[in-house]
Motif scaffolding. Structure first.
Motif, short mmCIF file in Angstrom:
data_model
loop_
_atom_site.label_atom_id
_atom_site.label_comp_id
_atom_site.label_asym_id
_atom_site.label_seq_id
_atom_site.Cartn_x
_atom_site.Cartn_y
_atom_site.Cartn_z
N SER A 296 -27.19 -1.29 -30.22
CA SER A 296 -26.91 -2.06 -31.44
C SER A 296 -25.44 -2.44 -31.52
N GLU A 297 -24.54 -1.54 -31.12
CA GLU A 297 -23.12 -1.90 -31.10
C GLU A 297 -22.84 -3.00 -30.08
N ARG A 298 -23.53 -2.96 -28.97
CA ARG A 298 -23.31 -4.00 -27.96
C ARG A 298 -23.72 -5.37 -28.48
N LYS A 300 -23.41 -6.37 -31.52
CA LYS A 300 -22.29 -6.80 -32.37
C LYS A 300 -21.15 -7.34 -31.51
N VAL A 301 -20.85 -6.63 -30.43
CA VAL A 301 -19.78 -7.08 -29.53
C VAL A 301 -20.07 -8.47 -28.99
N LEU A 302 -21.28 -8.68 -28.49
CA LEU A 302 -21.64 -9.98 -27.91
C LEU A 302 -21.50 -11.09 -28.93
N HIS A 303 -21.93 -10.82 -30.18
CA HIS A 303 -21.88 -11.86 -31.20
C HIS A 303 -20.45 -12.12 -31.67
N TYR A 304 -19.74 -11.08 -32.03
CA TYR A 304 -18.41 -11.27 -32.60
C TYR A 304 -17.40 -11.81 -31.58
N GLN A 305 -17.56 -11.41 -30.32
CA GLN A 305 -16.64 -11.90 -29.30
C GLN A 305 -17.17 -13.15 -28.61
N GLN A 306 -18.31 -13.65 -29.10
CA GLN A 306 -18.91 -14.87 -28.58
C GLN A 306 -19.08 -14.82 -27.06
N ILE A 307 -19.66 -13.70 -26.61
CA ILE A 307 -19.98 -13.52 -25.20
C ILE A 307 -21.43 -13.97 -24.99
N TRP A 308 -21.63 -14.94 -24.14
CA TRP A 308 -22.96 -15.50 -23.93
C TRP A 308 -23.64 -14.75 -22.80
N ALA A 309 -24.23 -13.62 -23.14
CA ALA A 309 -24.94 -12.79 -22.17
C ALA A 309 -26.32 -12.46 -22.71
N ILE A 363 -22.87 5.45 -19.37
CA ILE A 363 -22.09 5.50 -20.60
C ILE A 363 -22.41 6.79 -21.35
N HIS A 364 -21.36 7.56 -21.64
CA HIS A 364 -21.50 8.84 -22.34
C HIS A 364 -20.38 8.94 -23.37
N PRO A 365 -20.36 10.00 -24.18
CA PRO A 365 -19.37 10.07 -25.26
C PRO A 365 -17.92 10.07 -24.82
N ASN A 366 -17.64 10.33 -23.55
CA ASN A 366 -16.25 10.34 -23.10
C ASN A 366 -15.75 8.99 -22.60
N ASN A 367 -16.65 8.00 -22.49
CA ASN A 367 -16.19 6.72 -21.91
C ASN A 367 -16.81 5.50 -22.57
N PHE A 368 -17.37 5.65 -23.79
CA PHE A 368 -18.18 4.57 -24.37
C PHE A 368 -17.37 3.45 -25.00
N GLU A 369 -16.06 3.65 -25.22
CA GLU A 369 -15.29 2.70 -26.03
C GLU A 369 -15.25 1.30 -25.43
N GLU A 370 -15.12 1.22 -24.12
CA GLU A 370 -15.07 -0.12 -23.52
C GLU A 370 -16.41 -0.83 -23.67
N PHE A 371 -17.51 -0.10 -23.55
CA PHE A 371 -18.82 -0.72 -23.67
C PHE A 371 -19.04 -1.30 -25.06
N VAL A 372 -18.54 -0.64 -26.08
CA VAL A 372 -18.70 -1.14 -27.44
C VAL A 372 -17.51 -1.99 -27.87
N GLY A 373 -16.64 -2.32 -26.88
CA GLY A 373 -15.63 -3.34 -27.13
C GLY A 373 -14.27 -2.86 -27.55
N MET A 374 -14.01 -1.54 -27.50
CA MET A 374 -12.72 -1.05 -27.93
C MET A 374 -12.20 -0.04 -26.91
N VAL A 375 -11.09 -0.37 -26.28
CA VAL A 375 -10.44 0.54 -25.35
C VAL A 375 -9.20 1.09 -26.04
N PRO A 376 -9.03 2.43 -26.16
CA PRO A 376 -7.86 2.97 -26.86
C PRO A 376 -6.57 2.60 -26.17
N ALA A 377 -5.53 2.34 -26.96
CA ALA A 377 -4.23 1.97 -26.39
C ALA A 377 -3.60 3.16 -25.69
#
Length: 377
Positions: A296-298, A300-309, A363-377
């Motif tokens: 479900s988060e993915r 949102k990412v596709l829609h908000y970032q206008q990724i045509w996948a 994708i697991h709890p230690n690396n999921f941020e990039e998949f849902v569109g947010m990579v920590p700084a």
């Protein structure tokens, strides 16, 4: 107030001369977002179609009456527009005959709104969806570390704005959402004659989360015909309660090509349907909750970032499977979802040798941020 990513997209189209149409579930913040944009313009006309007198004024209105209704306002916001019969023709009249008007439209379902506006407003609208709060928006509001501390809470209670901002009162809010707002448009517009069947179907779908759904099996379980099941599933999609993933199939004879998976747009709504908010440590469905959260988060990412996948899942009749596949510009990427970071996964050679995906990742709890569109700084 949690900043919404859609706000920037709406601002970019503000002076386009086209209607801005925002659809999505009830109670996700459409009215709040659009009123914020309107308030910045100063005076504006709000027409709330939940009110019967407003609906009566807007139905089959002519240009003279429309000019009188709008008066000196240069911004018009029609809220819950799906409740107005023939609203598409009214919106076309505004965009064609009153081009100086900035027109904003919201709708909580796509039952009639999508059908009514698509033809009349061809070339005259920008259409958007607003979902419950996204993980990215939560991080932007409270910071990465605090969001991570809420991960289990979000898997249980979801992302509806009032749920996110009312820690400690989530169950009562979700009970209200799932028993009232969830069904409002379905019962009004969907021609639902058996609300009890709808509730049983939702429970059945909630219990099958993350698994392939068989309409034939559902029809037997609910003791109704398959066509009724398909119709009700379609209505739940149009009300933004659930969405489907189709199987990916291109070359292989043993690939499943006629099944589907069904997910809920929000974990909290799914758990409220089952009245089950046990901690993750006590649950047998934590893997399904994790998968529903990620898929479900993915979306949102596709829609908000206008990724045509295009999103899919993949499975063969021999039970080889991949949780989630995306096709973009002819390239495939594949992901498996595991709540346990130490789970060992091998992607099936049947898939990798046939399709040569550009990426495969667990994708697991230690690396999921990039998949849902947010990579920590």
């Amino acid at each position: 107030m949690i900043a919404r990513f859609l706000e920037n997209q709406l601002r970019k189209r503000w002076d386009s001369g086209k209607a801005l149409v925002v659809m999505g579930p009830r109670q996700v913040g459409k009215t709040t977002l659009l009123r914020k944009l309107c308030d910045e313009e100063g005076a504006y006309l709000l027409l709330n179609a939940d009110e019967i007198d407003v609906r009566n004024q807007l139905e089959n209105i002519n240009l003279a009456r429309l000019r009188q209704l709008i008066g000196p306002n240069r911004v018009v916001f029609i809220n819950e527009a799906q409740r107005v019969p023939n609203i598409g023709l009214t919106l076309k009249l505004i965009t064609d005959q009153l081009p100086a008007i900035r027109l904003l439209v919201s709708g909580s379902s796509s039952f009639d709104l999508a059908n009514e506006i698509n033809e009349p407003l061809t070339g005259r609208k920008w259409e958007f969806r607003l979902y419950p709060i996204s993980w990215q928006e939560l991080v932007g509001s409270i910071g990465f570390l605090d969001a991570r501390r809420q991960l289990e809470t979000r898997l249980l209670y979801g992302f509806y704005p009032e749920v996110v901002t009312s820690l400690g009162d989530e169950r009562a809010i979700l009970q209200q959402l799932s028993s009232s707002y969830l069904y409002k448009d379905l019962l009004t517009f969907g021609g639902i004659r058996r609300p009890e069947l709808l509730e049983k179907l939702l429970v059945a779908l909630a219990l099958q989360l993350g698994n392939e759904v068989s309409y034939n099996e559902l029809s037997r379980t609910l003791q109704v015909d398959r066509a009724t099941v398909e119709s009700y599933v379609s209505l739940l999609e149009k009300a933004f309660v659930i969405f489907r993933l189709q199987p990916f199939s291109r070359n292989l004879r043993n690939e499943i090509s006629s099944s589907r998976k069904i997910y809920f747009y929000d974990n909290g709504i799914r758990n409220a349907i089952l009245a089950d908010f046990k901690p993750l440590s006590l649950r047998a469905d934590v893997g399904a909750l994790w998968e529903n959260f990620l898929v479900s988060e993915r979306q949102k990412v596709l829609h908000y970032q206008q990724i045509w996948a295009k999103p899919y899942f993949w499975r063969t009749h021999q039970q080889q499977e991949i949780d989630y596949v995306e096709e973009q510009d002819g390239a495939l990427r594949a992901w498996e979802f595991k709540w346990n970071p130490n789970a060992k996964i091998r992607f099936p050679k049947t898939f990798t040798e046939a399709y040569h995906p550009s990426q495969t990742e667990v994708i697991h709890p230690n690396n999921f941020e990039e998949f849902v569109g947010m990579v920590p700084a």
